[in-house]
Design a protein around this motif. Structure first.
Motif, PDB file in Angstrom:
ATOM      1  N   SER A 123       0.845  -1.199   0.000  1.00  0.00           N
ATOM      2  CA  SER A 123       0.000   0.000   0.000  1.00  0.00           C
ATOM      3  C   SER A 123       0.878   1.246   0.000  1.00  0.00           C
ATOM      4  O   SER A 123       1.844   1.348   0.761  1.00  0.00           O
ATOM      5  N   LYS A 124       0.544   2.216  -0.848  1.00  0.00           N
ATOM      6  CA  LYS A 124       1.315   3.456  -0.920  1.00  0.00           C
ATOM      7  C   LYS A 124       1.283   4.202   0.407  1.00  0.00           C
ATOM      8  O   LYS A 124       2.264   4.821   0.820  1.00  0.00           O
ATOM      9  N   GLU A 125       0.124   4.154   1.093  1.00  0.00           N
ATOM     10  CA  GLU A 125      -0.008   4.858   2.359  1.00  0.00           C
ATOM     11  C   GLU A 125       0.934   4.263   3.408  1.00  0.00           C
ATOM     12  O   GLU A 125       1.554   4.993   4.180  1.00  0.00           O
ATOM     13  N   ILE A 126       1.032   2.926   3.427  1.00  0.00           N
ATOM     14  CA  ILE A 126       1.932   2.271   4.380  1.00  0.00           C
ATOM     15  C   ILE A 126       3.380   2.509   3.990  1.00  0.00           C
ATOM     16  O   ILE A 126       4.225   2.868   4.822  1.00  0.00           O
ATOM     17  N   ASP A 127       3.693   2.328   2.720  1.00  0.00           N
ATOM     18  CA  ASP A 127       5.068   2.472   2.243  1.00  0.00           C
ATOM     19  C   ASP A 127       5.646   3.848   2.597  1.00  0.00           C
ATOM     20  O   ASP A 127       6.818   3.961   2.971  1.00  0.00           O
ATOM     21  N   ALA A 128       4.834   4.867   2.528  1.00  0.00           N
ATOM     22  CA  ALA A 128       5.312   6.224   2.799  1.00  0.00           C
ATOM     23  C   ALA A 128       5.723   6.410   4.256  1.00  0.00           C
ATOM     24  O   ALA A 128       6.515   7.310   4.571  1.00  0.00           O
ATOM     25  N   ARG A 129       5.201   5.559   5.148  1.00  0.00           N
ATOM     26  CA  ARG A 129       5.488   5.713   6.584  1.00  0.00           C
ATOM     27  C   ARG A 129       6.539   4.726   7.086  1.00  0.00           C
ATOM     28  O   ARG A 129       6.909   4.770   8.262  1.00  0.00           O
ATOM     29  N   VAL A 130       6.994   3.821   6.228  1.00  0.00           N
ATOM     30  CA  VAL A 130       7.968   2.805   6.624  1.00  0.00           C
ATOM     31  C   VAL A 130       9.380   3.300   6.322  1.00  0.00           C
ATOM     32  O   VAL A 130       9.710   3.605   5.179  1.00  0.00           O
ATOM     33  N   ASP A 131      10.214   3.387   7.358  1.00  0.00           N
ATOM     34  CA  ASP A 131      11.592   3.837   7.183  1.00  0.00           C
ATOM     35  C   ASP A 131      12.538   2.698   6.853  1.00  0.00           C
ATOM     36  O   ASP A 131      13.563   2.908   6.196  1.00  0.00           O
ATOM     37  N   LYS A 132      12.202   1.487   7.315  1.00  0.00           N
ATOM     38  CA  LYS A 132      13.135   0.378   7.148  1.00  0.00           C
ATOM     39  C   LYS A 132      12.364  -0.931   6.987  1.00  0.00           C
ATOM     40  O   LYS A 132      11.380  -1.178   7.689  1.00  0.00           O
ATOM     41  N   VAL A 133      12.809  -1.751   6.029  1.00  0.00           N
ATOM     42  CA  VAL A 133      12.308  -3.113   5.851  1.00  0.00           C
ATOM     43  C   VAL A 133      13.474  -4.025   6.220  1.00  0.00           C
ATOM     44  O   VAL A 133      14.511  -4.028   5.551  1.00  0.00           O
ATOM     45  N   ARG A 134      13.300  -4.801   7.272  1.00  0.00           N
ATOM     46  CA  ARG A 134      14.434  -5.470   7.915  1.00  0.00           C
ATOM     47  C   ARG A 134      14.252  -6.986   7.894  1.00  0.00           C
ATOM     48  O   ARG A 134      13.291  -7.502   8.463  1.00  0.00           O
ATOM     49  N   LEU A 135      15.160  -7.687   7.251  1.00  0.00           N
ATOM     50  CA  LEU A 135      15.171  -9.146   7.289  1.00  0.00           C
ATOM     51  C   LEU A 135      16.107  -9.581   8.404  1.00  0.00           C
ATOM     52  O   LEU A 135      17.306  -9.290   8.374  1.00  0.00           O
ATOM     53  N   VAL A 136      15.555 -10.269   9.405  1.00  0.00           N
ATOM     54  CA  VAL A 136      16.309 -10.704  10.576  1.00  0.00           C
ATOM     55  C   VAL A 136      16.524 -12.211  10.458  1.00  0.00           C
ATOM     56  O   VAL A 136      15.554 -12.976  10.424  1.00  0.00           O
ATOM     57  N   ALA A 137      17.772 -12.646  10.389  1.00  0.00           N
ATOM     58  CA  ALA A 137      18.067 -14.066  10.183  1.00  0.00           C
ATOM     59  C   ALA A 137      19.149 -14.522  11.150  1.00  0.00           C
ATOM     60  O   ALA A 137      20.251 -13.964  11.155  1.00  0.00           O
ATOM     61  N   THR A 138      18.824 -15.526  11.963  1.00  0.00           N
ATOM     62  CA  THR A 138      19.805 -16.016  12.940  1.00  0.00           C
ATOM     63  C   THR A 138      20.995 -16.676  12.255  1.00  0.00           C
ATOM     64  O   THR A 138      22.093 -16.720  12.806  1.00  0.00           O
ATOM     65  N   GLY A 139      20.789 -17.205  11.035  1.00  0.00           N
ATOM     66  CA  GLY A 139      21.882 -17.842  10.314  1.00  0.00           C
ATOM     67  C   GLY A 139      22.797 -16.864   9.617  1.00  0.00           C
ATOM     68  O   GLY A 139      23.862 -17.248   9.118  1.00  0.00           O
ATOM     69  N   GLY A 140      22.418 -15.609   9.550  1.00  0.00           N
ATOM     70  CA  GLY A 140      23.260 -14.597   8.944  1.00  0.00           C
ATOM     71  C   GLY A 140      23.118 -14.539   7.428  1.00  0.00           C
ATOM     72  O   GLY A 140      22.195 -15.117   6.842  1.00  0.00           O
ATOM     73  N   PHE A 141      24.064 -13.851   6.784  1.00  0.00           N
ATOM     74  CA  PHE A 141      23.982 -13.587   5.351  1.00  0.00           C
ATOM     75  C   PHE A 141      25.358 -13.764   4.697  1.00  0.00           C
ATOM     76  O   PHE A 141      26.395 -13.475   5.303  1.00  0.00           O
ATOM     77  N   LYS A 142      25.320 -14.249   3.470  1.00  0.00           N
ATOM     78  CA  LYS A 142      26.519 -14.309   2.639  1.00  0.00           C
ATOM     79  C   LYS A 142      26.294 -13.388   1.443  1.00  0.00           C
ATOM     80  O   LYS A 142      25.836 -13.814   0.383  1.00  0.00           O
ATOM     81  N   LEU A 143      26.588 -12.117   1.662  1.00  0.00           N
ATOM     82  CA  LEU A 143      26.356 -11.096   0.644  1.00  0.00           C
ATOM     83  C   LEU A 143      27.647 -10.322   0.415  1.00  0.00           C
ATOM     84  O   LEU A 143      28.358  -9.997   1.377  1.00  0.00           O
ATOM     85  N   GLU A 144      27.931 -10.043  -0.817  1.00  0.00           N
ATOM     86  CA  GLU A 144      29.150  -9.316  -1.154  1.00  0.00           C
ATOM     87  C   GLU A 144      28.981  -7.833  -0.851  1.00  0.00           C
ATOM     88  O   GLU A 144      28.028  -7.197  -1.318  1.00  0.00           O
ATOM     89  N   LEU A 145      29.928  -7.304  -0.065  1.00  0.00           N
ATOM     90  CA  LEU A 145      29.889  -5.903   0.322  1.00  0.00           C
ATOM     91  C   LEU A 145      30.830  -5.089  -0.559  1.00  0.00           C
ATOM     92  O   LEU A 145      31.891  -5.571  -0.978  1.00  0.00           O
ATOM     93  N   ALA A 146      30.427  -3.853  -0.813  1.00  0.00           N
ATOM     94  CA  ALA A 146      31.248  -2.978  -1.641  1.00  0.00           C
ATOM     95  C   ALA A 146      32.609  -2.733  -0.996  1.00  0.00           C
ATOM     96  O   ALA A 146      33.631  -2.656  -1.681  1.00  0.00           O
ATOM     97  N   GLU A 147      32.633  -2.604   0.335  1.00  0.00           N
ATOM     98  CA  GLU A 147      33.887  -2.439   1.066  1.00  0.00           C
ATOM     99  C   GLU A 147      34.260  -3.780   1.684  1.00  0.00           C
ATOM    100  O   GLU A 147      33.558  -4.288   2.549  1.00  0.00           O
ATOM    101  N   LYS A 148      35.350  -4.345   1.232  1.00  0.00           N
ATOM    102  CA  LYS A 148      35.752  -5.681   1.646  1.00  0.00           C
ATOM    103  C   LYS A 148      36.350  -5.675   3.058  1.00  0.00           C
ATOM    104  O   LYS A 148      36.837  -4.663   3.549  1.00  0.00           O
ATOM    105  N   GLY A 149      36.298  -6.861   3.686  1.00  0.00           N
ATOM    106  CA  GLY A 149      36.969  -7.057   4.964  1.00  0.00           C
ATOM    107  C   GLY A 149      36.150  -6.724   6.187  1.00  0.00           C
ATOM    108  O   GLY A 149      36.628  -6.855   7.312  1.00  0.00           O
ATOM    109  N   PHE A 150      34.880  -6.291   6.006  1.00  0.00           N
ATOM    110  CA  PHE A 150      34.044  -5.929   7.140  1.00  0.00           C
ATOM    111  C   PHE A 150      33.031  -7.028   7.452  1.00  0.00           C
ATOM    112  O   PHE A 150      32.578  -7.741   6.559  1.00  0.00           O
ATOM    113  N   SER A 151      32.703  -7.150   8.734  1.00  0.00           N
ATOM    114  CA  SER A 151      31.655  -8.065   9.171  1.00  0.00           C
ATOM    115  C   SER A 151      30.618  -7.235   9.920  1.00  0.00           C
ATOM    116  O   SER A 151      30.867  -6.766  11.037  1.00  0.00           O
TER     117      SER A 151
END
Length: 369
Positions: free
Chosen positions: A122-150
């Motif tokens: 919904s456009k009305e909801i989207d306008a009020r949402v600052d963050k969409v957050r995926l919370v995963a206990t197993g973590g993520f394997k995603l390539e970061l633009a700046e290497k070497g950080f966790s």
């Protein structure tokens, strides 16, 4: 009496059995129910843990569970000012997400990210949402633009352009439109899957010790009360057109948390608080008739706000506490009290109908702080 038979030589005595064998000891056909229940418990514990941390740092005023998303945090009690963080919670080691598993679809079911962005369709909801957050206990394997950080939390703009492009194209194809991907964050929670209940109780113990270091408190009882309220409200499936009903019936507020901390973390009773109030009004040189009138206003205010109260009571208390904290006085004088009442927030003046009620509220919040 019959003589016992003599034991044959060379025959050992039968060993005594201290435990009975399990008549149901066989591989179980189905364990999904127990696993689902544990994921359910973790979600509620994480919601409470994260809310307590956010509330402590004035980052959240309300938490909703099972409302549009697994967990939703609101920044304010005020419907016009509230901003939201939508969180989907994934548990298990298998939830180690990479750029492919985030947008993978099985039998045309929504992908993990597709489902999340559908929640703010919904456009009305989207306008009020600052963050969409995926919370995963197993973590993520995603390539970061700046290497070497966790990173504990990976914002969208931290991904490599190639990774962001692949995810964005897959989501656009799935949803038929571009998404507000800049709102997306990937979060590995501090709360571990094992012993999560004890960890939340430990956080409550820390918060209690900050408030009353010498008195202690019943951490487990407070945890059970907070969890009971979250779960009772989490199963509510009704939709509400008005904000106050939604907050009352579906949300756990920071003011409710504070009220419960007052009850469980402090030995002060209503009568003790009012006794301190009587001493304060004497020091402020109220006349006897005025003291009786303002004491009744104070008692009404305390009872209305002690257990969380209605949304209007929560807003009044929050506004007065904020007004006081802006320049918290070491000593409350009658002159300062008059100035505070004259400059009180509009929401307080709207719901506390006279000067005595406003003065009583300021004195009570001064004593509570």
């Amino acid at each position: 009496m019959r003589e016992p038979k003599p034991r044959r030589s060379g025959t050992a005595a039968a060993p005594s059995r201290t435990t009975a064998s399990n008549p149901l000891y066989a591989p179980q056909r189905e364990k999904a129910g127990a696993a689902t229940f544990d994921r359910f418990n973790f979600q509620y514990d994480w919601a409470l843990y994260e809310f307590l941390e956010r509330h402590k740092h004035n980052q959240a005023s309300i938490v909703f569970v099972e409302f549009h998303e697994d967990v939703v945090f609101s920044s304010s009690l005020d419907a016009d000012e509230a901003r939201f963080v939508f969180c989907q919670v994934k548990t298990g080691a298998s939830a180690n997400f990479n750029k492919k598993s985030l947008v993978k679809r099985i039998k045309q079911k929504p992908s993990v990210l597709g489902k999340m962005f559908t929640s703010i369709g919904s456009k009305e909801i989207d306008a009020r949402v600052d963050k969409v957050r995926l919370v995963a206990t197993g973590g993520f394997k995603l390539e970061l633009a700046e290497k070497g950080f966790s990173l504990e939390e990976i914002p969208w703009d931290a991904l490599t352009p190639e990774t962001a492009s692949e995810i964005g194209e897959a989501l656009a194809a799935e949803l038929g439109a571009d998404c507000a991907l800049e709102k997306l964050h990937f979060h590995k929670p501090q709360l571990g899957e094992l012993q999560h209940r004890r960890t939340v109780i430990g956080l409550i113990a820390d918060l209690i010790s900050e408030r009353v270091p010498d008195e202690g408190g019943n951490c487990q009882a407070l945890y059970l009360v907070l969890q009971d309220e979250l779960r009772r409200k989490g199963v509510v499936t009704w939709d509400y057109s008005d904000w106050e009903s939604l907050v009352r019936d579906k949300g756990l507020t920071g003011q409710r948390v504070e009220a419960l901390f007052e009850q469980f973390a402090s030995s002060a009773t209503v009568d003790e608080l009012l006794s301190d109030f009587d001493y304060a009004t004497a020091q402020l040189q109220y006349e006897s008739r005025e003291r009786r009138k303002i004491r009744q206003s104070a008692r009404t205010y305390v009872l209305n706000t002690l257990d969380g109260g209605s949304l209007s009571h929560l807003q009044v208390r929050a506004s007065i506490s904020k007004h006081l904290s802006a320049g918290f006085p070491l000593r409350l004088t009658s002159e300062l009290l008059t100035e505070l009442v004259a400059a009180c927030p509009a929401v307080a003046r709207e719901h506390l109908v006279d000067e005595s009620s406003l003065a009583a509220a300021y004195i009570i919040e001064y004593l509570r702080a």
